[in-house]
Design an enzyme around this catalytic site. Structure first.
Site, short mmCIF file in Angstrom:
data_model
loop_
_atom_site.label_atom_id
_atom_site.label_comp_id
_atom_site.label_asym_id
_atom_site.label_seq_id
_atom_site.Cartn_x
_atom_site.Cartn_y
_atom_site.Cartn_z
N ARG A 41 1.19 -1.57 -0.14
CA ARG A 41 -0.17 -0.31 0.18
C ARG A 41 0.79 0.81 -0.26
NH1 ARG A 41 -2.06 -3.45 -1.39
NH2 ARG A 41 -3.64 -4.28 -0.77
N SER B 254 -11.27 -2.06 3.56
CA SER B 254 -10.01 -1.55 4.90
C SER B 254 -9.92 -1.04 5.25
CB SER B 254 -9.01 -2.93 4.62
OG SER B 254 -9.44 -4.01 3.96
N GLU C 68 -5.44 2.39 7.01
CA GLU C 68 -4.78 2.76 5.49
C GLU C 68 -5.38 2.87 4.43
OE1 GLU C 68 -5.41 -1.46 3.51
OE2 GLU C 68 -6.01 -0.70 1.80
C1 LIG Z 1 -15.67 -1.49 -1.31
C2 LIG Z 1 -13.74 -1.13 -1.19
C3 LIG Z 1 -13.34 -2.17 -1.12
C4 LIG Z 1 -11.81 -1.91 -1.38
N1 LIG Z 1 -10.90 -2.66 -1.74
C5 LIG Z 1 -9.97 -2.64 -1.35
C6 LIG Z 1 -8.61 -3.90 -2.39
O1 LIG Z 1 -8.99 -4.70 -2.74
N2 LIG Z 1 -6.92 -3.79 -2.09
C7 LIG Z 1 -7.28 -2.40 -1.89
O2 LIG Z 1 -5.54 -2.20 -2.46
N3 LIG Z 1 -7.71 -1.42 -1.84
C8 LIG Z 1 -8.88 -1.32 -1.47
N4 LIG Z 1 -10.24 -0.48 -1.52
C9 LIG Z 1 -9.62 0.99 -1.59
C10 LIG Z 1 -9.77 1.36 -2.53
O3 LIG Z 1 -10.04 1.12 -3.31
C11 LIG Z 1 -8.01 2.04 -3.29
O4 LIG Z 1 -6.99 2.32 -2.44
C12 LIG Z 1 -7.69 2.69 -4.42
O5 LIG Z 1 -6.78 2.79 -4.89
C13 LIG Z 1 -7.72 4.10 -4.28
O6 LIG Z 1 -8.14 4.51 -5.72
P1 LIG Z 1 -8.45 6.32 -5.79
O7 LIG Z 1 -8.73 7.03 -6.90
O8 LIG Z 1 -10.32 6.06 -5.21
O9 LIG Z 1 -8.14 7.39 -4.54
P2 LIG Z 1 -8.33 8.36 -3.46
O10 LIG Z 1 -9.35 7.67 -2.60
O11 LIG Z 1 -9.30 8.84 -4.59
O12 LIG Z 1 -6.86 8.94 -3.07
C14 LIG Z 1 -6.83 8.00 -2.58
C15 LIG Z 1 -4.68 8.48 -2.52
O13 LIG Z 1 -4.01 9.00 -3.55
C16 LIG Z 1 -3.80 9.77 -4.36
N5 LIG Z 1 -4.08 9.80 -5.76
C17 LIG Z 1 -5.56 9.75 -6.60
N6 LIG Z 1 -5.09 9.99 -7.60
C18 LIG Z 1 -3.94 10.57 -7.94
C19 LIG Z 1 -3.25 10.57 -9.15
N7 LIG Z 1 -3.41 10.67 -10.61
N8 LIG Z 1 -2.12 11.47 -8.84
C20 LIG Z 1 -1.42 11.26 -7.68
N9 LIG Z 1 -2.28 11.16 -6.20
C21 LIG Z 1 -3.38 10.41 -6.86
C22 LIG Z 1 -4.58 10.81 -2.89
O14 LIG Z 1 -5.15 12.46 -2.91
C23 LIG Z 1 -4.71 10.10 -2.06
O15 LIG Z 1 -3.94 10.36 -1.17
C24 LIG Z 1 -11.36 -0.50 -1.70
C25 LIG Z 1 -12.49 0.57 -1.10
C26 LIG Z 1 -13.71 -0.32 -1.07
C27 LIG Z 1 -14.49 1.41 -0.45
#
Ligand SMILES: Cc1cc2nc3c(=O)[nH]c(=O)nc-3n(C[C@H](O)[C@H](O)[C@H](O)COP(=O)(O)OP(=O)(O)OC[C@H]3O[C@@H](n4cnc5c(N)ncnc54)[C@H](O)[C@@H]3O)c2cc1C
Length: 299
Positions: free
Chosen positions: A173, A223, A293
């Site tokens: 992560r 998580s 996380e």
């Molecule tokens: C139901 C559910 C299940 C999930 N299951 C998993 C799983 O199995 N495995 C897992 O790893 N995660 C899981 N997650 C967590 C999440 O989906 C991941 O961490 C995902 O990769 C976050 O992506 P996001 O675009 O939503 O980022 P955001 O939540 O919008 O941002 C997360 C971070 O990334 C940064 N960021 C986003 N895009 C960029 C960019 N283009 N450039 C620079 N920084 C950026 C943001 O500034 C922030 O600090 C889950 C979440 C939910 C709600």
């Protein structure tokens, strides 16, 4: 922060900008106050321009993906929140390059349709490609580090750079992007030829396991805690009798104790309080320090 000059410069350059946008609607937790300035860019050039202008006028800039790993403060986010509408996808044999704003889900489906294997594990992970690289998202034994080849990003000085996987410091992560201020604009993946039906079968299998085990019927950010070395966060929380524990509308899921869920109108304060209760209880009884996380943003 020279807000007026910042707004004027962006408006003059036809960059889409809105004031006081409710972030609750833009996060999977359905929690959070307003983004003071919400900017949407449609290409890399605009993203560079926003980055340079924000630096020039001392405006804090937060890059929002799809908001699936965030706990946004009830007081919202000061400064600028940047959303990237960079959704292009280019296939070249086994190699696929896509914009950071594309959803991971869409990328997985497109790869499957091309008969390309390697991203099946990611099918049920919500969020954007950029967010997935930032977090080195993973599930069911796979992670972005297994298939990403390189990423393009905007550095501190506003220059576009490319970094290869070896130099991305991808770990559990984490990546070089974490807390760096860099803006990921594009990522390239190396996949393998496979059979569509088999790829789809694996994707559906993983999705089925999620539906069975995870509280997908509630708003959450996935998580809540990282997996502590040698343990599972959910099992530790359950063992401490915390399933169903609530602060306001924030609750430890009855289905999977590793998830804090929003039962309706939980606030960021509720979730933080509940997280602290969980951490304290688990630390006192098991000596394990649970590290969130979920990323806390805003004041
Ligand atoms: C139901 C559910 C299940 C999930 N299951 C998993 C799983 O199995 N495995 C897992 O790893 N995660 C899981 N997650 C967590 C999440 O989906 C991941 O961490 C995902 O990769 C976050 O992506 P996001 O675009 O939503 O980022 P955001 O939540 O919008 O941002 C997360 C971070 O990334 C940064 N960021 C986003 N895009 C960029 C960019 N283009 N450039 C620079 N920084 C950026 C943001 O500034 C922030 O600090 C889950 C979440 C939910 C709600």
């Amino acid at each position: 922060m020279e807000k007026n000059s910042f707004l004027k410069t962006l408006t003059e350059n036809n960059i889409e900008i809105k004031n006081n946008v409710c972030l609750k609607e833009l996060t999977t937790f359905k929690i959070g106050g307003e983004a003071e300035m919400f900017i949407t860019v449609k290409d890399e050039g605009q993203a560079v321009f926003v980055k340079k202008t924000a630096d020039k006028y001392n405006v804090p800039l937060f890059v929002l993906g799809k908001g699936s790993n965030l706990l946004v403060s009830d007081n919202g986010l000061k400064g600028a929140t940047l959303s990237l509408e960079l959704n292009h996808v280019i296939f070249n044999g086994n190699i696929v390059t896509c914009g950071a704003g594309l959803t991971l889900q869409k990328l997985c489906v497109l790869a499957m349709e091309k008969g390309l294997s390697g991203l099946e594990f990611a099918f049920g992970i919500p969020g954007s490609v950029g967010g997935a690289i930032y977090m080195n998202a993973g599930a069911y034994g796979g992670e972005m580090a297994d298939c990403v080849v390189s990423a393009k990003y905007i550095d501190d000085a506003g220059n576009i750079k490319t970094v290869s996987r070896e130099d991305m410091a991808l770990g559990y992560r984490t990546s070089i992007f974490k807390n760096s201020g860099y803006i990921i604009t594009e990522a390239t993946f190396l996949l393998k030829e496979g059979k569509r039906e088999e790829i789809l079968g694996k994707m559906n299998g993983f999705m089925g396991r999620r539906k069975e085990k995870q509280p997908l019927e509630f708003a959450s950010a996935g998580s809540t805690f990282k997996r502590p070395e040698g343990y599972f966060a959910g099992a530790l929380i359950e063992k401490n009798g915390l399933k169903g524990k609530r602060v306001g509308d924030a609750m430890v899921s009855e289905k999977h104790a590793g998830f804090v869920v929003n039962c309706g109108s939980a606030t960021s304060k509720d979730v933080k309080e509940l997280i602290e209760i969980i951490r304290k209880t688990v630390y006192e009884n098991d000596g394990v320090n649970l590290e969130p996380e979920v990323i806390f943003v805003g004041e």
